[in-house]
Write a protein that holds these residues in place. Structure first.
Motif, PDB file in Angstrom:
ATOM      1  N   ASP A  55      60.110 -47.018  26.038  1.00 17.68           N
ATOM      2  CA  ASP A  55      59.489 -47.705  27.181  1.00 17.68           C
ATOM      3  C   ASP A  55      60.339 -48.877  27.667  1.00 17.68           C
ATOM      4  N   CYS A  56      61.641 -48.667  27.795  1.00 22.07           N
ATOM      5  CA  CYS A  56      62.507 -49.732  28.300  1.00 22.07           C
ATOM      6  C   CYS A  56      63.059 -49.356  29.676  1.00 22.07           C
ATOM      7  N   LYS A  57      63.266 -50.374  30.484  1.00 21.72           N
ATOM      8  CA  LYS A  57      63.862 -50.172  31.809  1.00 21.72           C
ATOM      9  C   LYS A  57      65.164 -50.978  31.842  1.00 21.72           C
ATOM     10  N   CYS A  58      66.247 -50.321  32.250  1.00 21.97           N
ATOM     11  CA  CYS A  58      67.564 -50.931  32.061  1.00 21.97           C
ATOM     12  C   CYS A  58      68.467 -50.740  33.279  1.00 21.97           C
ATOM     13  N   ILE A  59      69.403 -51.682  33.433  1.00 27.52           N
ATOM     14  CA  ILE A  59      70.510 -51.547  34.376  1.00 27.52           C
ATOM     15  C   ILE A  59      71.771 -51.739  33.543  1.00 27.52           C
ATOM     16  N   GLU A  72      64.273 -45.720  31.307  1.00 27.10           N
ATOM     17  CA  GLU A  72      64.619 -45.555  32.724  1.00 27.10           C
ATOM     18  C   GLU A  72      65.835 -46.429  32.983  1.00 27.10           C
ATOM     19  N   VAL A  73      66.938 -45.777  33.390  1.00 28.57           N
ATOM     20  CA  VAL A  73      68.229 -46.463  33.410  1.00 28.57           C
ATOM     21  C   VAL A  73      68.917 -46.313  34.769  1.00 28.57           C
ATOM     22  N   PHE A  74      69.232 -47.444  35.397  1.00 32.24           N
ATOM     23  CA  PHE A  74      70.143 -47.452  36.549  1.00 32.24           C
ATOM     24  C   PHE A  74      71.541 -47.608  35.963  1.00 32.24           C
ATOM     25  N   LEU A  75      72.349 -46.550  36.101  1.00 31.94           N
ATOM     26  CA  LEU A  75      73.551 -46.454  35.271  1.00 31.94           C
ATOM     27  C   LEU A  75      74.827 -46.360  36.090  1.00 31.94           C
ATOM     28  N   CYS A  76      75.855 -47.076  35.612  1.00 34.97           N
ATOM     29  CA  CYS A  76      77.228 -46.787  36.016  1.00 34.97           C
ATOM     30  C   CYS A  76      77.966 -46.454  34.736  1.00 34.97           C
ATOM     31  N   CYS A  77      78.503 -45.235  34.660  1.00 32.92           N
ATOM     32  CA  CYS A  77      79.152 -44.803  33.423  1.00 32.92           C
ATOM     33  C   CYS A  77      80.411 -44.022  33.781  1.00 32.92           C
ATOM     34  N   ALA A  78      81.543 -44.414  33.173  1.00 31.80           N
ATOM     35  CA  ALA A  78      82.825 -43.805  33.535  1.00 31.80           C
ATOM     36  C   ALA A  78      82.979 -42.401  32.964  1.00 31.80           C
ATOM     37  N   LYS A 124      65.100 -41.107  32.204  1.00 33.75           N
ATOM     38  CA  LYS A 124      65.257 -41.007  33.661  1.00 33.75           C
ATOM     39  C   LYS A 124      66.450 -41.852  34.094  1.00 33.75           C
ATOM     40  N   PHE A 125      67.258 -41.305  35.015  1.00 37.50           N
ATOM     41  CA  PHE A 125      68.487 -41.991  35.413  1.00 37.50           C
ATOM     42  C   PHE A 125      68.583 -42.162  36.926  1.00 37.50           C
ATOM     43  N   GLY A 126      69.140 -43.301  37.337  1.00 42.60           N
ATOM     44  CA  GLY A 126      69.447 -43.561  38.740  1.00 42.60           C
ATOM     45  C   GLY A 126      70.826 -44.204  38.817  1.00 42.60           C
ATOM     46  N   PHE A 166      72.531 -33.424  23.885  1.00 50.88           N
ATOM     47  CA  PHE A 166      73.020 -32.794  22.648  1.00 50.88           C
ATOM     48  C   PHE A 166      71.967 -31.920  21.984  1.00 50.88           C
ATOM     49  N   THR A 167      70.704 -32.228  22.239  1.00 45.39           N
ATOM     50  CA  THR A 167      69.630 -31.542  21.518  1.00 45.39           C
ATOM     51  C   THR A 167      68.583 -31.013  22.497  1.00 45.39           C
ATOM     52  N   PRO A 168      69.002 -30.088  23.380  1.00 43.72           N
ATOM     53  CA  PRO A 168      68.025 -29.584  24.350  1.00 43.72           C
ATOM     54  C   PRO A 168      66.943 -28.755  23.659  1.00 43.72           C
ATOM     55  N   VAL A 169      65.738 -28.788  24.222  1.00 45.18           N
ATOM     56  CA  VAL A 169      64.635 -27.992  23.693  1.00 45.18           C
ATOM     57  C   VAL A 169      64.324 -26.917  24.727  1.00 45.18           C
ATOM     58  N   SER A 170      64.304 -25.678  24.292  1.00 41.88           N
ATOM     59  CA  SER A 170      64.098 -24.587  25.237  1.00 41.88           C
ATOM     60  C   SER A 170      62.773 -24.760  25.987  1.00 41.88           C
ATOM     61  N   GLY A 171      62.835 -24.637  27.301  1.00 44.56           N
ATOM     62  CA  GLY A 171      61.627 -24.735  28.110  1.00 44.56           C
ATOM     63  C   GLY A 171      61.202 -26.157  28.435  1.00 44.56           C
ATOM     64  N   GLU A 172      61.928 -27.167  27.911  1.00 45.79           N
ATOM     65  CA  GLU A 172      61.564 -28.555  28.208  1.00 45.79           C
ATOM     66  C   GLU A 172      62.775 -29.278  28.760  1.00 45.79           C
ATOM     67  N   ASN A 173      62.513 -30.289  29.575  1.00 48.98           N
ATOM     68  CA  ASN A 173      63.623 -31.093  30.065  1.00 48.98           C
ATOM     69  C   ASN A 173      63.465 -32.503  29.525  1.00 48.98           C
ATOM     70  N   ASN A 174      64.430 -32.949  28.746  1.00 54.46           N
ATOM     71  CA  ASN A 174      64.339 -34.269  28.134  1.00 54.46           C
ATOM     72  C   ASN A 174      64.730 -35.394  29.079  1.00 54.46           C
ATOM     73  N   TRP A 175      65.315 -35.010  30.218  1.00 49.66           N
ATOM     74  CA  TRP A 175      65.764 -36.054  31.145  1.00 49.66           C
ATOM     75  C   TRP A 175      65.630 -35.579  32.582  1.00 49.66           C
ATOM     76  N   GLY A 176      65.609 -36.551  33.496  1.00 51.19           N
ATOM     77  CA  GLY A 176      65.559 -36.242  34.923  1.00 51.19           C
ATOM     78  C   GLY A 176      66.112 -37.437  35.685  1.00 51.19           C
ATOM     79  N   LEU A 177      66.001 -37.364  37.013  1.00 50.05           N
ATOM     80  CA  LEU A 177      66.522 -38.449  37.838  1.00 50.05           C
ATOM     81  C   LEU A 177      65.365 -39.296  38.364  1.00 50.05           C
ATOM     82  N   LEU A 178      65.603 -40.582  38.495  1.00 55.26           N
ATOM     83  CA  LEU A 178      64.609 -41.470  39.088  1.00 55.26           C
ATOM     84  C   LEU A 178      64.419 -41.093  40.559  1.00 55.26           C
ATOM     85  N   PRO A 179      63.276 -41.453  41.160  1.00 54.02           N
ATOM     86  CA  PRO A 179      63.078 -41.135  42.575  1.00 54.02           C
ATOM     87  C   PRO A 179      64.212 -41.737  43.397  1.00 54.02           C
ATOM     88  N   GLU A 180      64.562 -41.029  44.470  1.00 59.74           N
ATOM     89  CA  GLU A 180      65.691 -41.473  45.282  1.00 59.74           C
ATOM     90  C   GLU A 180      65.450 -42.856  45.875  1.00 59.74           C
TER      91      GLU A 180
END
Length: 317
Positions: A74-78, A93-99, A111-113, A144-158
């Protein structure tokens, strides 16, 4: 003598804490066992680990190496970093810049933005951390550890607003930092990343190294997004002559001499009429600057693929 306590936030609850520009100066930092805190690192650092934090709001300025979230929830990060990893986390929930490609492991509800933030010292901090504002693979997550039929991550609303997630600091000390979360001012260009494209027409524009490369790239982004085109992705990377042949095909010879000056900055724009819009903007605004632009809608998607396939190999993606 460096005192580790100056580079650690541990066991805090319901507090607002942070470090002002110049106070971390490239050291490593540790954040652990914090609950319901607002934490702001307005400086560049070597690496940062965040362990066992719950319901925290976190801003981390440019990190030269890796940032590692473990057992957080339950953390929100930039965050801006070279490498992003999260293990055993829930609901970040992460607003990310990653090389490089961000990695999650045994984590759910992620969730990523796209990173968007500005304060006057931030551009120099990116340089000090060895990060390019144009290398941001925020949406290209590897699980690294996907679960069949589930999505562990998504994108934040635009239309997600940064301040709704990580509010500006309330403490007197940290208010001194002149922050803007206005997307137009963001030090990192806001890209669509892996979001659905609105059109089947994209255009590649490539600026060559020189005194004004960054300013020129930003100017083109402002002009194009002002006309309603979308910035999909950006990249700063060094090229050799053989790479130029692969990417620029028959125009390669005119650009090869420019490659020795340093890395190129490439931009992909999307939208109906993107190629024509980009060509006319470059003719109007950048006459006298050598810029590679896709010639036609037909060749443009191949240009984009050629360039980004080459760049991904370079970056070891």
């Amino acid at each position: 003598q460096i005192d580790p306590k100056d580079y650690t936030f541990s066991g805090l609850k319901d507090e607002t804490v942070g470090r002002l520009p110049g106070k971390v100066a490239g050291q490593q930092f540790i954040i652990q066992n914090c609950e319901n805190c607002s934490i702001y690192i307005f400086d560049h650092s070597a690496t940062i680990t965040i362990d066992d934090c719950v319901n925290c709001k976190i801003f981390l300025g440019p990190i030269k190496g890796s940032v590692f979230f473990r057992d957080c929830k339950d953390c929100k990060c930039i965050v801006a970093c070279q490498q992003f990893r999260a293990r055993d986390c829930r609901k970040l929930e992460v607003f990310l810049c990653c090389a490089t490609q961000p990695i999650i492991e045994s984590s759910t509800g992620m969730k990523f933005g796209c990173f968007q933030y500005y304060y006057p010292e931030l551009a120099l901090q990116f340089k000090d951390a060895g990060l390019s504002i144009f290398n941001n693979t925020w949406s290209n997550i590897h699980d690294f550890t996907p679960v069949s039929g589930e999505n562990n991550w998504g994108l934040l609303p635009e239309d997600a607003v940064v301040q709704d997630y990580v509010p500006l600091p309330s403490s007197e000390e940290l208010k001194a930092v002149r922050i803007s979360t206005d997307a137009m001012k963001s030090i990192i260009p806001i890209t669509r990343g892996r979001r659905q494209k609105s059109s089947d027409e994209s255009c590649l524009a490539v600026f060559f190294a020189g005194d004004y490369t960054t300013a020129n790239a930003r100017k083109l982004i402002d002009e194009m997004t002002g006309k309603g085109f979308q910035l999909v992705q950006t990249k700063e990377v060094s090229m050799k002559a053989e790479d130029a042949h692969r990417v620029f095909q028959q125009c390669a010879s005119e650009f090869i001499p420019l490659l020795e000056k340093g890395p190129v900055v490439a931009l992909e724009f999307n939208g109906d009429g993107a190629v024509e819009g980009c060509q006319s903007t470059i003719n109007d605004v950048f006459s006298g600057t050598k810029v590679f632009v896709s010639e036609s809608k037909a060749s443009a998607s191949q240009d984009v693929d050629n360039f980004y396939n080459f760049a991904d190999m370079q970056m070891g993606m």
